[in-house]
Every structure is written in C-alpha cells, then in structure tokens.
Design a protein around this motif. Structure first.
Motif, PDB file in Angstrom:
ATOM      1  N   GLU A 131      -4.942   0.950   3.488  1.00 55.92           N
ATOM      2  CA  GLU A 131      -4.739  -0.501   3.523  1.00 55.92           C
ATOM      3  C   GLU A 131      -5.965  -1.215   4.094  1.00 55.92           C
ATOM      4  O   GLU A 131      -6.336  -2.296   3.622  1.00 55.92           O
ATOM      5  N   THR A 132      -6.609  -0.615   5.080  1.00 55.80           N
ATOM      6  CA  THR A 132      -7.835  -1.204   5.612  1.00 55.80           C
ATOM      7  C   THR A 132      -8.893  -1.280   4.517  1.00 55.80           C
ATOM      8  O   THR A 132      -9.563  -2.307   4.345  1.00 55.80           O
ATOM      9  N   TYR A 133      -9.043  -0.200   3.754  1.00 52.84           N
ATOM     10  CA  TYR A 133      -9.998  -0.192   2.647  1.00 52.84           C
ATOM     11  C   TYR A 133      -9.653  -1.270   1.621  1.00 52.84           C
ATOM     12  O   TYR A 133     -10.532  -2.023   1.165  1.00 52.84           O
ATOM     13  N   LEU A 134      -8.384  -1.386   1.243  1.00 48.76           N
ATOM     14  CA  LEU A 134      -7.970  -2.371   0.239  1.00 48.76           C
ATOM     15  C   LEU A 134      -8.243  -3.798   0.714  1.00 48.76           C
ATOM     16  O   LEU A 134      -8.713  -4.643  -0.060  1.00 48.76           O
ATOM     17  N   LYS A 135      -7.976  -4.079   1.970  1.00 54.38           N
ATOM     18  CA  LYS A 135      -8.198  -5.433   2.489  1.00 54.38           C
ATOM     19  C   LYS A 135      -9.690  -5.771   2.532  1.00 54.38           C
ATOM     20  O   LYS A 135     -10.091  -6.908   2.295  1.00 54.38           O
ATOM     21  N   LEU A 136     -10.515  -4.770   2.821  1.00 56.82           N
ATOM     22  CA  LEU A 136     -11.950  -5.002   2.941  1.00 56.82           C
ATOM     23  C   LEU A 136     -12.643  -5.135   1.586  1.00 56.82           C
ATOM     24  O   LEU A 136     -13.772  -5.633   1.520  1.00 56.82           O
ATOM     25  N   THR A 137     -11.999  -4.671   0.533  1.00 54.01           N
ATOM     26  CA  THR A 137     -12.640  -4.728  -0.791  1.00 54.01           C
ATOM     27  C   THR A 137     -11.949  -5.712  -1.739  1.00 54.01           C
ATOM     28  O   THR A 137     -12.221  -5.725  -2.934  1.00 54.01           O
ATOM     29  N   MET A 138     -11.081  -6.559  -1.192  1.00 50.04           N
ATOM     30  CA  MET A 138     -10.419  -7.583  -2.005  1.00 50.04           C
ATOM     31  C   MET A 138     -11.409  -8.547  -2.654  1.00 50.04           C
ATOM     32  O   MET A 138     -11.186  -9.022  -3.767  1.00 50.04           O
ATOM     33  N   GLU A 139     -12.491  -8.841  -1.943  1.00 49.61           N
ATOM     34  CA  GLU A 139     -13.388  -9.906  -2.390  1.00 49.61           C
ATOM     35  C   GLU A 139     -14.795  -9.641  -1.883  1.00 49.61           C
ATOM     36  O   GLU A 139     -14.980  -9.147  -0.767  1.00 49.61           O
ATOM     37  N   ALA A 188      -0.926   7.347   8.993  1.00 53.28           N
ATOM     38  CA  ALA A 188      -2.394   7.338   9.018  1.00 53.28           C
ATOM     39  C   ALA A 188      -2.964   7.093   7.634  1.00 53.28           C
ATOM     40  O   ALA A 188      -3.968   6.382   7.477  1.00 53.28           O
ATOM     41  N   GLN A 189      -2.347   7.654   6.612  1.00 50.50           N
ATOM     42  CA  GLN A 189      -2.804   7.429   5.237  1.00 50.50           C
ATOM     43  C   GLN A 189      -2.640   5.966   4.841  1.00 50.50           C
ATOM     44  O   GLN A 189      -3.536   5.376   4.227  1.00 50.50           O
ATOM     45  N   ILE A 190      -1.500   5.391   5.185  1.00 52.33           N
ATOM     46  CA  ILE A 190      -1.243   3.989   4.846  1.00 52.33           C
ATOM     47  C   ILE A 190      -2.250   3.083   5.544  1.00 52.33           C
ATOM     48  O   ILE A 190      -2.857   2.197   4.927  1.00 52.33           O
ATOM     49  N   THR A 244       0.822  -1.210   0.000  1.00 53.81           N
ATOM     50  CA  THR A 244       0.000   0.000   0.000  1.00 53.81           C
ATOM     51  C   THR A 244       0.851   1.253   0.000  1.00 53.81           C
ATOM     52  O   THR A 244       0.593   2.199  -0.752  1.00 53.81           O
ATOM     53  N   ALA A 245       1.859   1.280   0.844  1.00 56.71           N
ATOM     54  CA  ALA A 245       2.721   2.466   0.926  1.00 56.71           C
ATOM     55  C   ALA A 245       3.442   2.710  -0.390  1.00 56.71           C
ATOM     56  O   ALA A 245       3.602   3.858  -0.824  1.00 56.71           O
ATOM     57  N   ASN A 246       3.847   1.638  -1.061  1.00 57.71           N
ATOM     58  CA  ASN A 246       4.538   1.800  -2.346  1.00 57.71           C
ATOM     59  C   ASN A 246       3.616   2.400  -3.402  1.00 57.71           C
ATOM     60  O   ASN A 246       4.047   3.222  -4.220  1.00 57.71           O
ATOM     61  N   TYR A 247       2.342   1.999  -3.395  1.00 62.07           N
ATOM     62  CA  TYR A 247       1.377   2.569  -4.340  1.00 62.07           C
ATOM     63  C   TYR A 247       1.259   4.080  -4.140  1.00 62.07           C
ATOM     64  O   TYR A 247       1.331   4.857  -5.109  1.00 62.07           O
TER      65      TYR A 247
END
Length: 359
Positions: A169-177, A163-165, A148-151
């Motif tokens: 990252e929480t959003y990305l993990k929750l919308t994986m599937e 805080a941004q990371i 996430t930080a690299n993106y």
C-alpha cells in the motif's frame, strides 16, 4: 521552436502534483508526499488527489464502501476475459477489459465517482485476467478488505499478512502520481477531444505498456536474488562494477538527490524489519551498495530510485514479474483520472504543430 519529444515544453498547468528533481521532492496538491500519505489509506489518498481534500471523518467509511461497490463488475466483463487468448500480455488484456467497461449508471456519475469506479475495477480485472492466464479459478472480491488487501486476496486466494499489505500500500500510494509523464499526457490528450474517462484511461494503459515508461523492476529482483544474503553484497557488487555493469535500482533521470519515494519505501521497510527477509536484505544491500558506489564513483551521487524498494516489496509478496507493470498501473490510474477531471474542468484540445522536413 521545435523540441523533439516536447522535452521541457510546458503544455499543462496543474494543481495535482509537482516533481522537484533538484530538491528531491514530490508534492501531491502542494503537500510533500510523505505528509500526504501519512496515516491515510489508499482510498483516502486517492480522494485527496481527485479533490484536493481528504474525506471528512464521517465520510471516510462511505468512501471505502463506494470502492467496495464498484468491485462488482458487469457480468459481460468476465465473459470477455474468458475469451481472450491466454498467452496475450496482461497489459493488452487489461486495456481490452477496461475499454469495454460500460453501464448506464456509470455515464451519469459525477467525475470523482467515475474515478472511484475505474480505480476500484482495474485491480479486479487484473486479478481475474492473471488467474485465467494461469488456468486458475477466478476469486471473487472480498467486501471485508481494503483496496490493497483485496487485490492481494484476489490474486492468491489467501488473506495477506499485515506486513505485505503495509508495504504494497505504501508503494501504491507513492506511485499514484508523478507529474506530466507519457501515460498521463496520453490521458489528457484523449479527454481533451471531449472523449470520456474510460477512453482516456485506456489510452494511458496503452502508453504504460511501453518499456520506456512502465518498465518493471525485474532487474533489481535479479540483483537481490544474486546477492541472496547480506554477506555476499560486497563481492557481488564489486564484481559487477569491475566488469562495467550497471547496478540496477540506482540513479534517476529526474531526481538529482534521493528519490523521495525511495526514502519513504526504505522507511517502511525499516518499520517492518524482521517481518520479511527480502525487505531486510534490501535495506542492508542499499547501505553497502551506496558506500561502494561513492568509493568508486565519487561525485556521481547515485542514489536508489523507487524501483529498488519496489522490487524488494514485489519479491517479498512473491508477485511474479508479469504483474509488476499491471500493479504500477493500478496505482497510477489515480493520477490519470485526477488529470482527466482537471482537463475536463478547463478544456482546450491539444493540437501541436508539426514541421515538414521531407523533400
């Protein structure tokens, strides 16, 4: 029996995820999503969706290094990116670059490693295309940062705040599937022909572009910007309700209770309270809006959906609207590739029937 759009027709049995709309539950591999993502990185959560288990402690670092390895794209990918029309939509250009992804080693990789490679490559492609679109110099990926930080680094050329990371990252993990949605179905149909993972994910990206599926939370951002401060929430929402306007970010066609992803994003925003004014505004605005909706529309049970807090997070990290659906895709590629792996393991080609109704 004919069901338009295949609504409620069961075409797949899966062990990857379950969406329980009446209970307000989302499960990854049988585990509640909040239990699945807690204390696990993006990379570890992705691995869990692909395999059904988290990497052992002694393999976790190796997994992260594998993600780093596949941030390096074949040189011709940048050449193609530089030739694409600057004004073309990002999702179109992402689809083009991903469809061109090829090297001899990739074809011989095990399916899970192919999934790692594509999941790692897509945000690099996205950031490259975005910066080219803005006439900016491409930023090379960092080998020192997590996924996430690299993106965020490649988008902006600045080390993101913790805080941004955490929020992104929480959003990305929750919308994986999220079950058998349109893009996931497209991926499974493609790979069911014994096509490859790249082709399947390309199909999914094309499907995600449609506004009925991958629509961005820009309407919620407009709402939060109109509110501006907690003191204005009641007057802005009251005016909209009296004018018959829809309150963006509330209500979901599947969940009849609170969207579990929204609950977890709210919790993350509360943990980060004081670190970003947009996250603070979203938490306060939700309380006031929910109260007003309950007063004016009793019995409707209108709760926030995932887009509400996604919008707050995107606004807090100053992500422009054209990156919303691409960023959603960067998360959902994990689910797409998990379904590709599952389909390949027990494959039957999708071949539904059509009913002729012409003259």
């Amino acid at each position: 029996m004919f069901q338009k759009g295949l609504k409620d027709v069961v075409a797949v049995q899966t062990k990857i995820a379950a969406v329980e709309g009446n209970k307000g539950e989302l499960r990854y591999r049988g585990r509640l999503v909040e239990e699945t993502i807690a204390n696990h990185s993006f990379e570890e959560t992705a691995y869990f969706l692909w395999t059904g288990e988290f990497p052992p402690d002694d393999r976790s670092e190796a997994l992260k290094l594998q993600f780093v390895k596949y941030r390096s794209l074949p040189p011709y990918i940048q050449m193609i990116a530089e030739e694409l029309p600057r004004e073309a939509p990002l999702m179109d250009k992402m689809r083009t670059l991903l469809s061109a992804y090829y090297d001899q080693e990739y074809l011989s990789l095990p399916p899970v490693v192919q999934a790692v490679a594509l999941t790692s490559a897509l945000p690099v492609m996205t950031a490259m295309l975005y910066r080219l679109q803005k006439g900016k110099e491409i930023i090379a990926p960092s080998n020192q940062l997590g996924h996430t930080a690299n993106y965020l680094w490649m988008l902006n050329g600045e080390n993101p705040a913790d805080a941004q990371i955490e929020a992104l990252e929480t959003y990305l993990k929750l919308t994986m599937e999220h079950g058998m949605n349109a893009s996931t179905f497209a991926a499974r149909v493609t790979v069911s022909t014994e096509s490859d993972m790249v082709a399947a994910v390309t199909s999914a990206l094309g499907t995600m572009k449609g506004p009925l599926h991958g629509g961005a939370p820009s309407g919620v951002i407009s709402l939060l910007e109109e509110i501006g401060s907690a003191e204005r929430t009641q007057s802005v929402i009251t005016r909209k309700l009296e004018g018959g306007e829809k309150i963006m970010g509330f209500g979901h066609r599947i969940y009849r209770t609170e969207d579990p992803r929204s609950i977890l994003l709210r919790r993350k925003c509360l943990e980060l309270q004081g670190s970003d004014p947009w996250l603070d505004l979203a938490v306060d605005a939700e309380k006031q809006i929910t109260q007003l909706l309950n007063e004016r529309k009793p019995g409707r049970a209108l709760y926030t959906n995932v887009e509400f807090y996604a919008a707050a997070i995107m606004r807090s990290i100053e992500m422009p609207p054209e990156l919303f659906t691409p960023t959603f895709s960067i998360a959902r590629i994990v689910g797409w590739t998990a379904h590709v792996i599952e389909q390949q393991a027990d494959n039957v080609i999708f071949r539904p029937q059509s009913e002729y109704v012409g003259n």
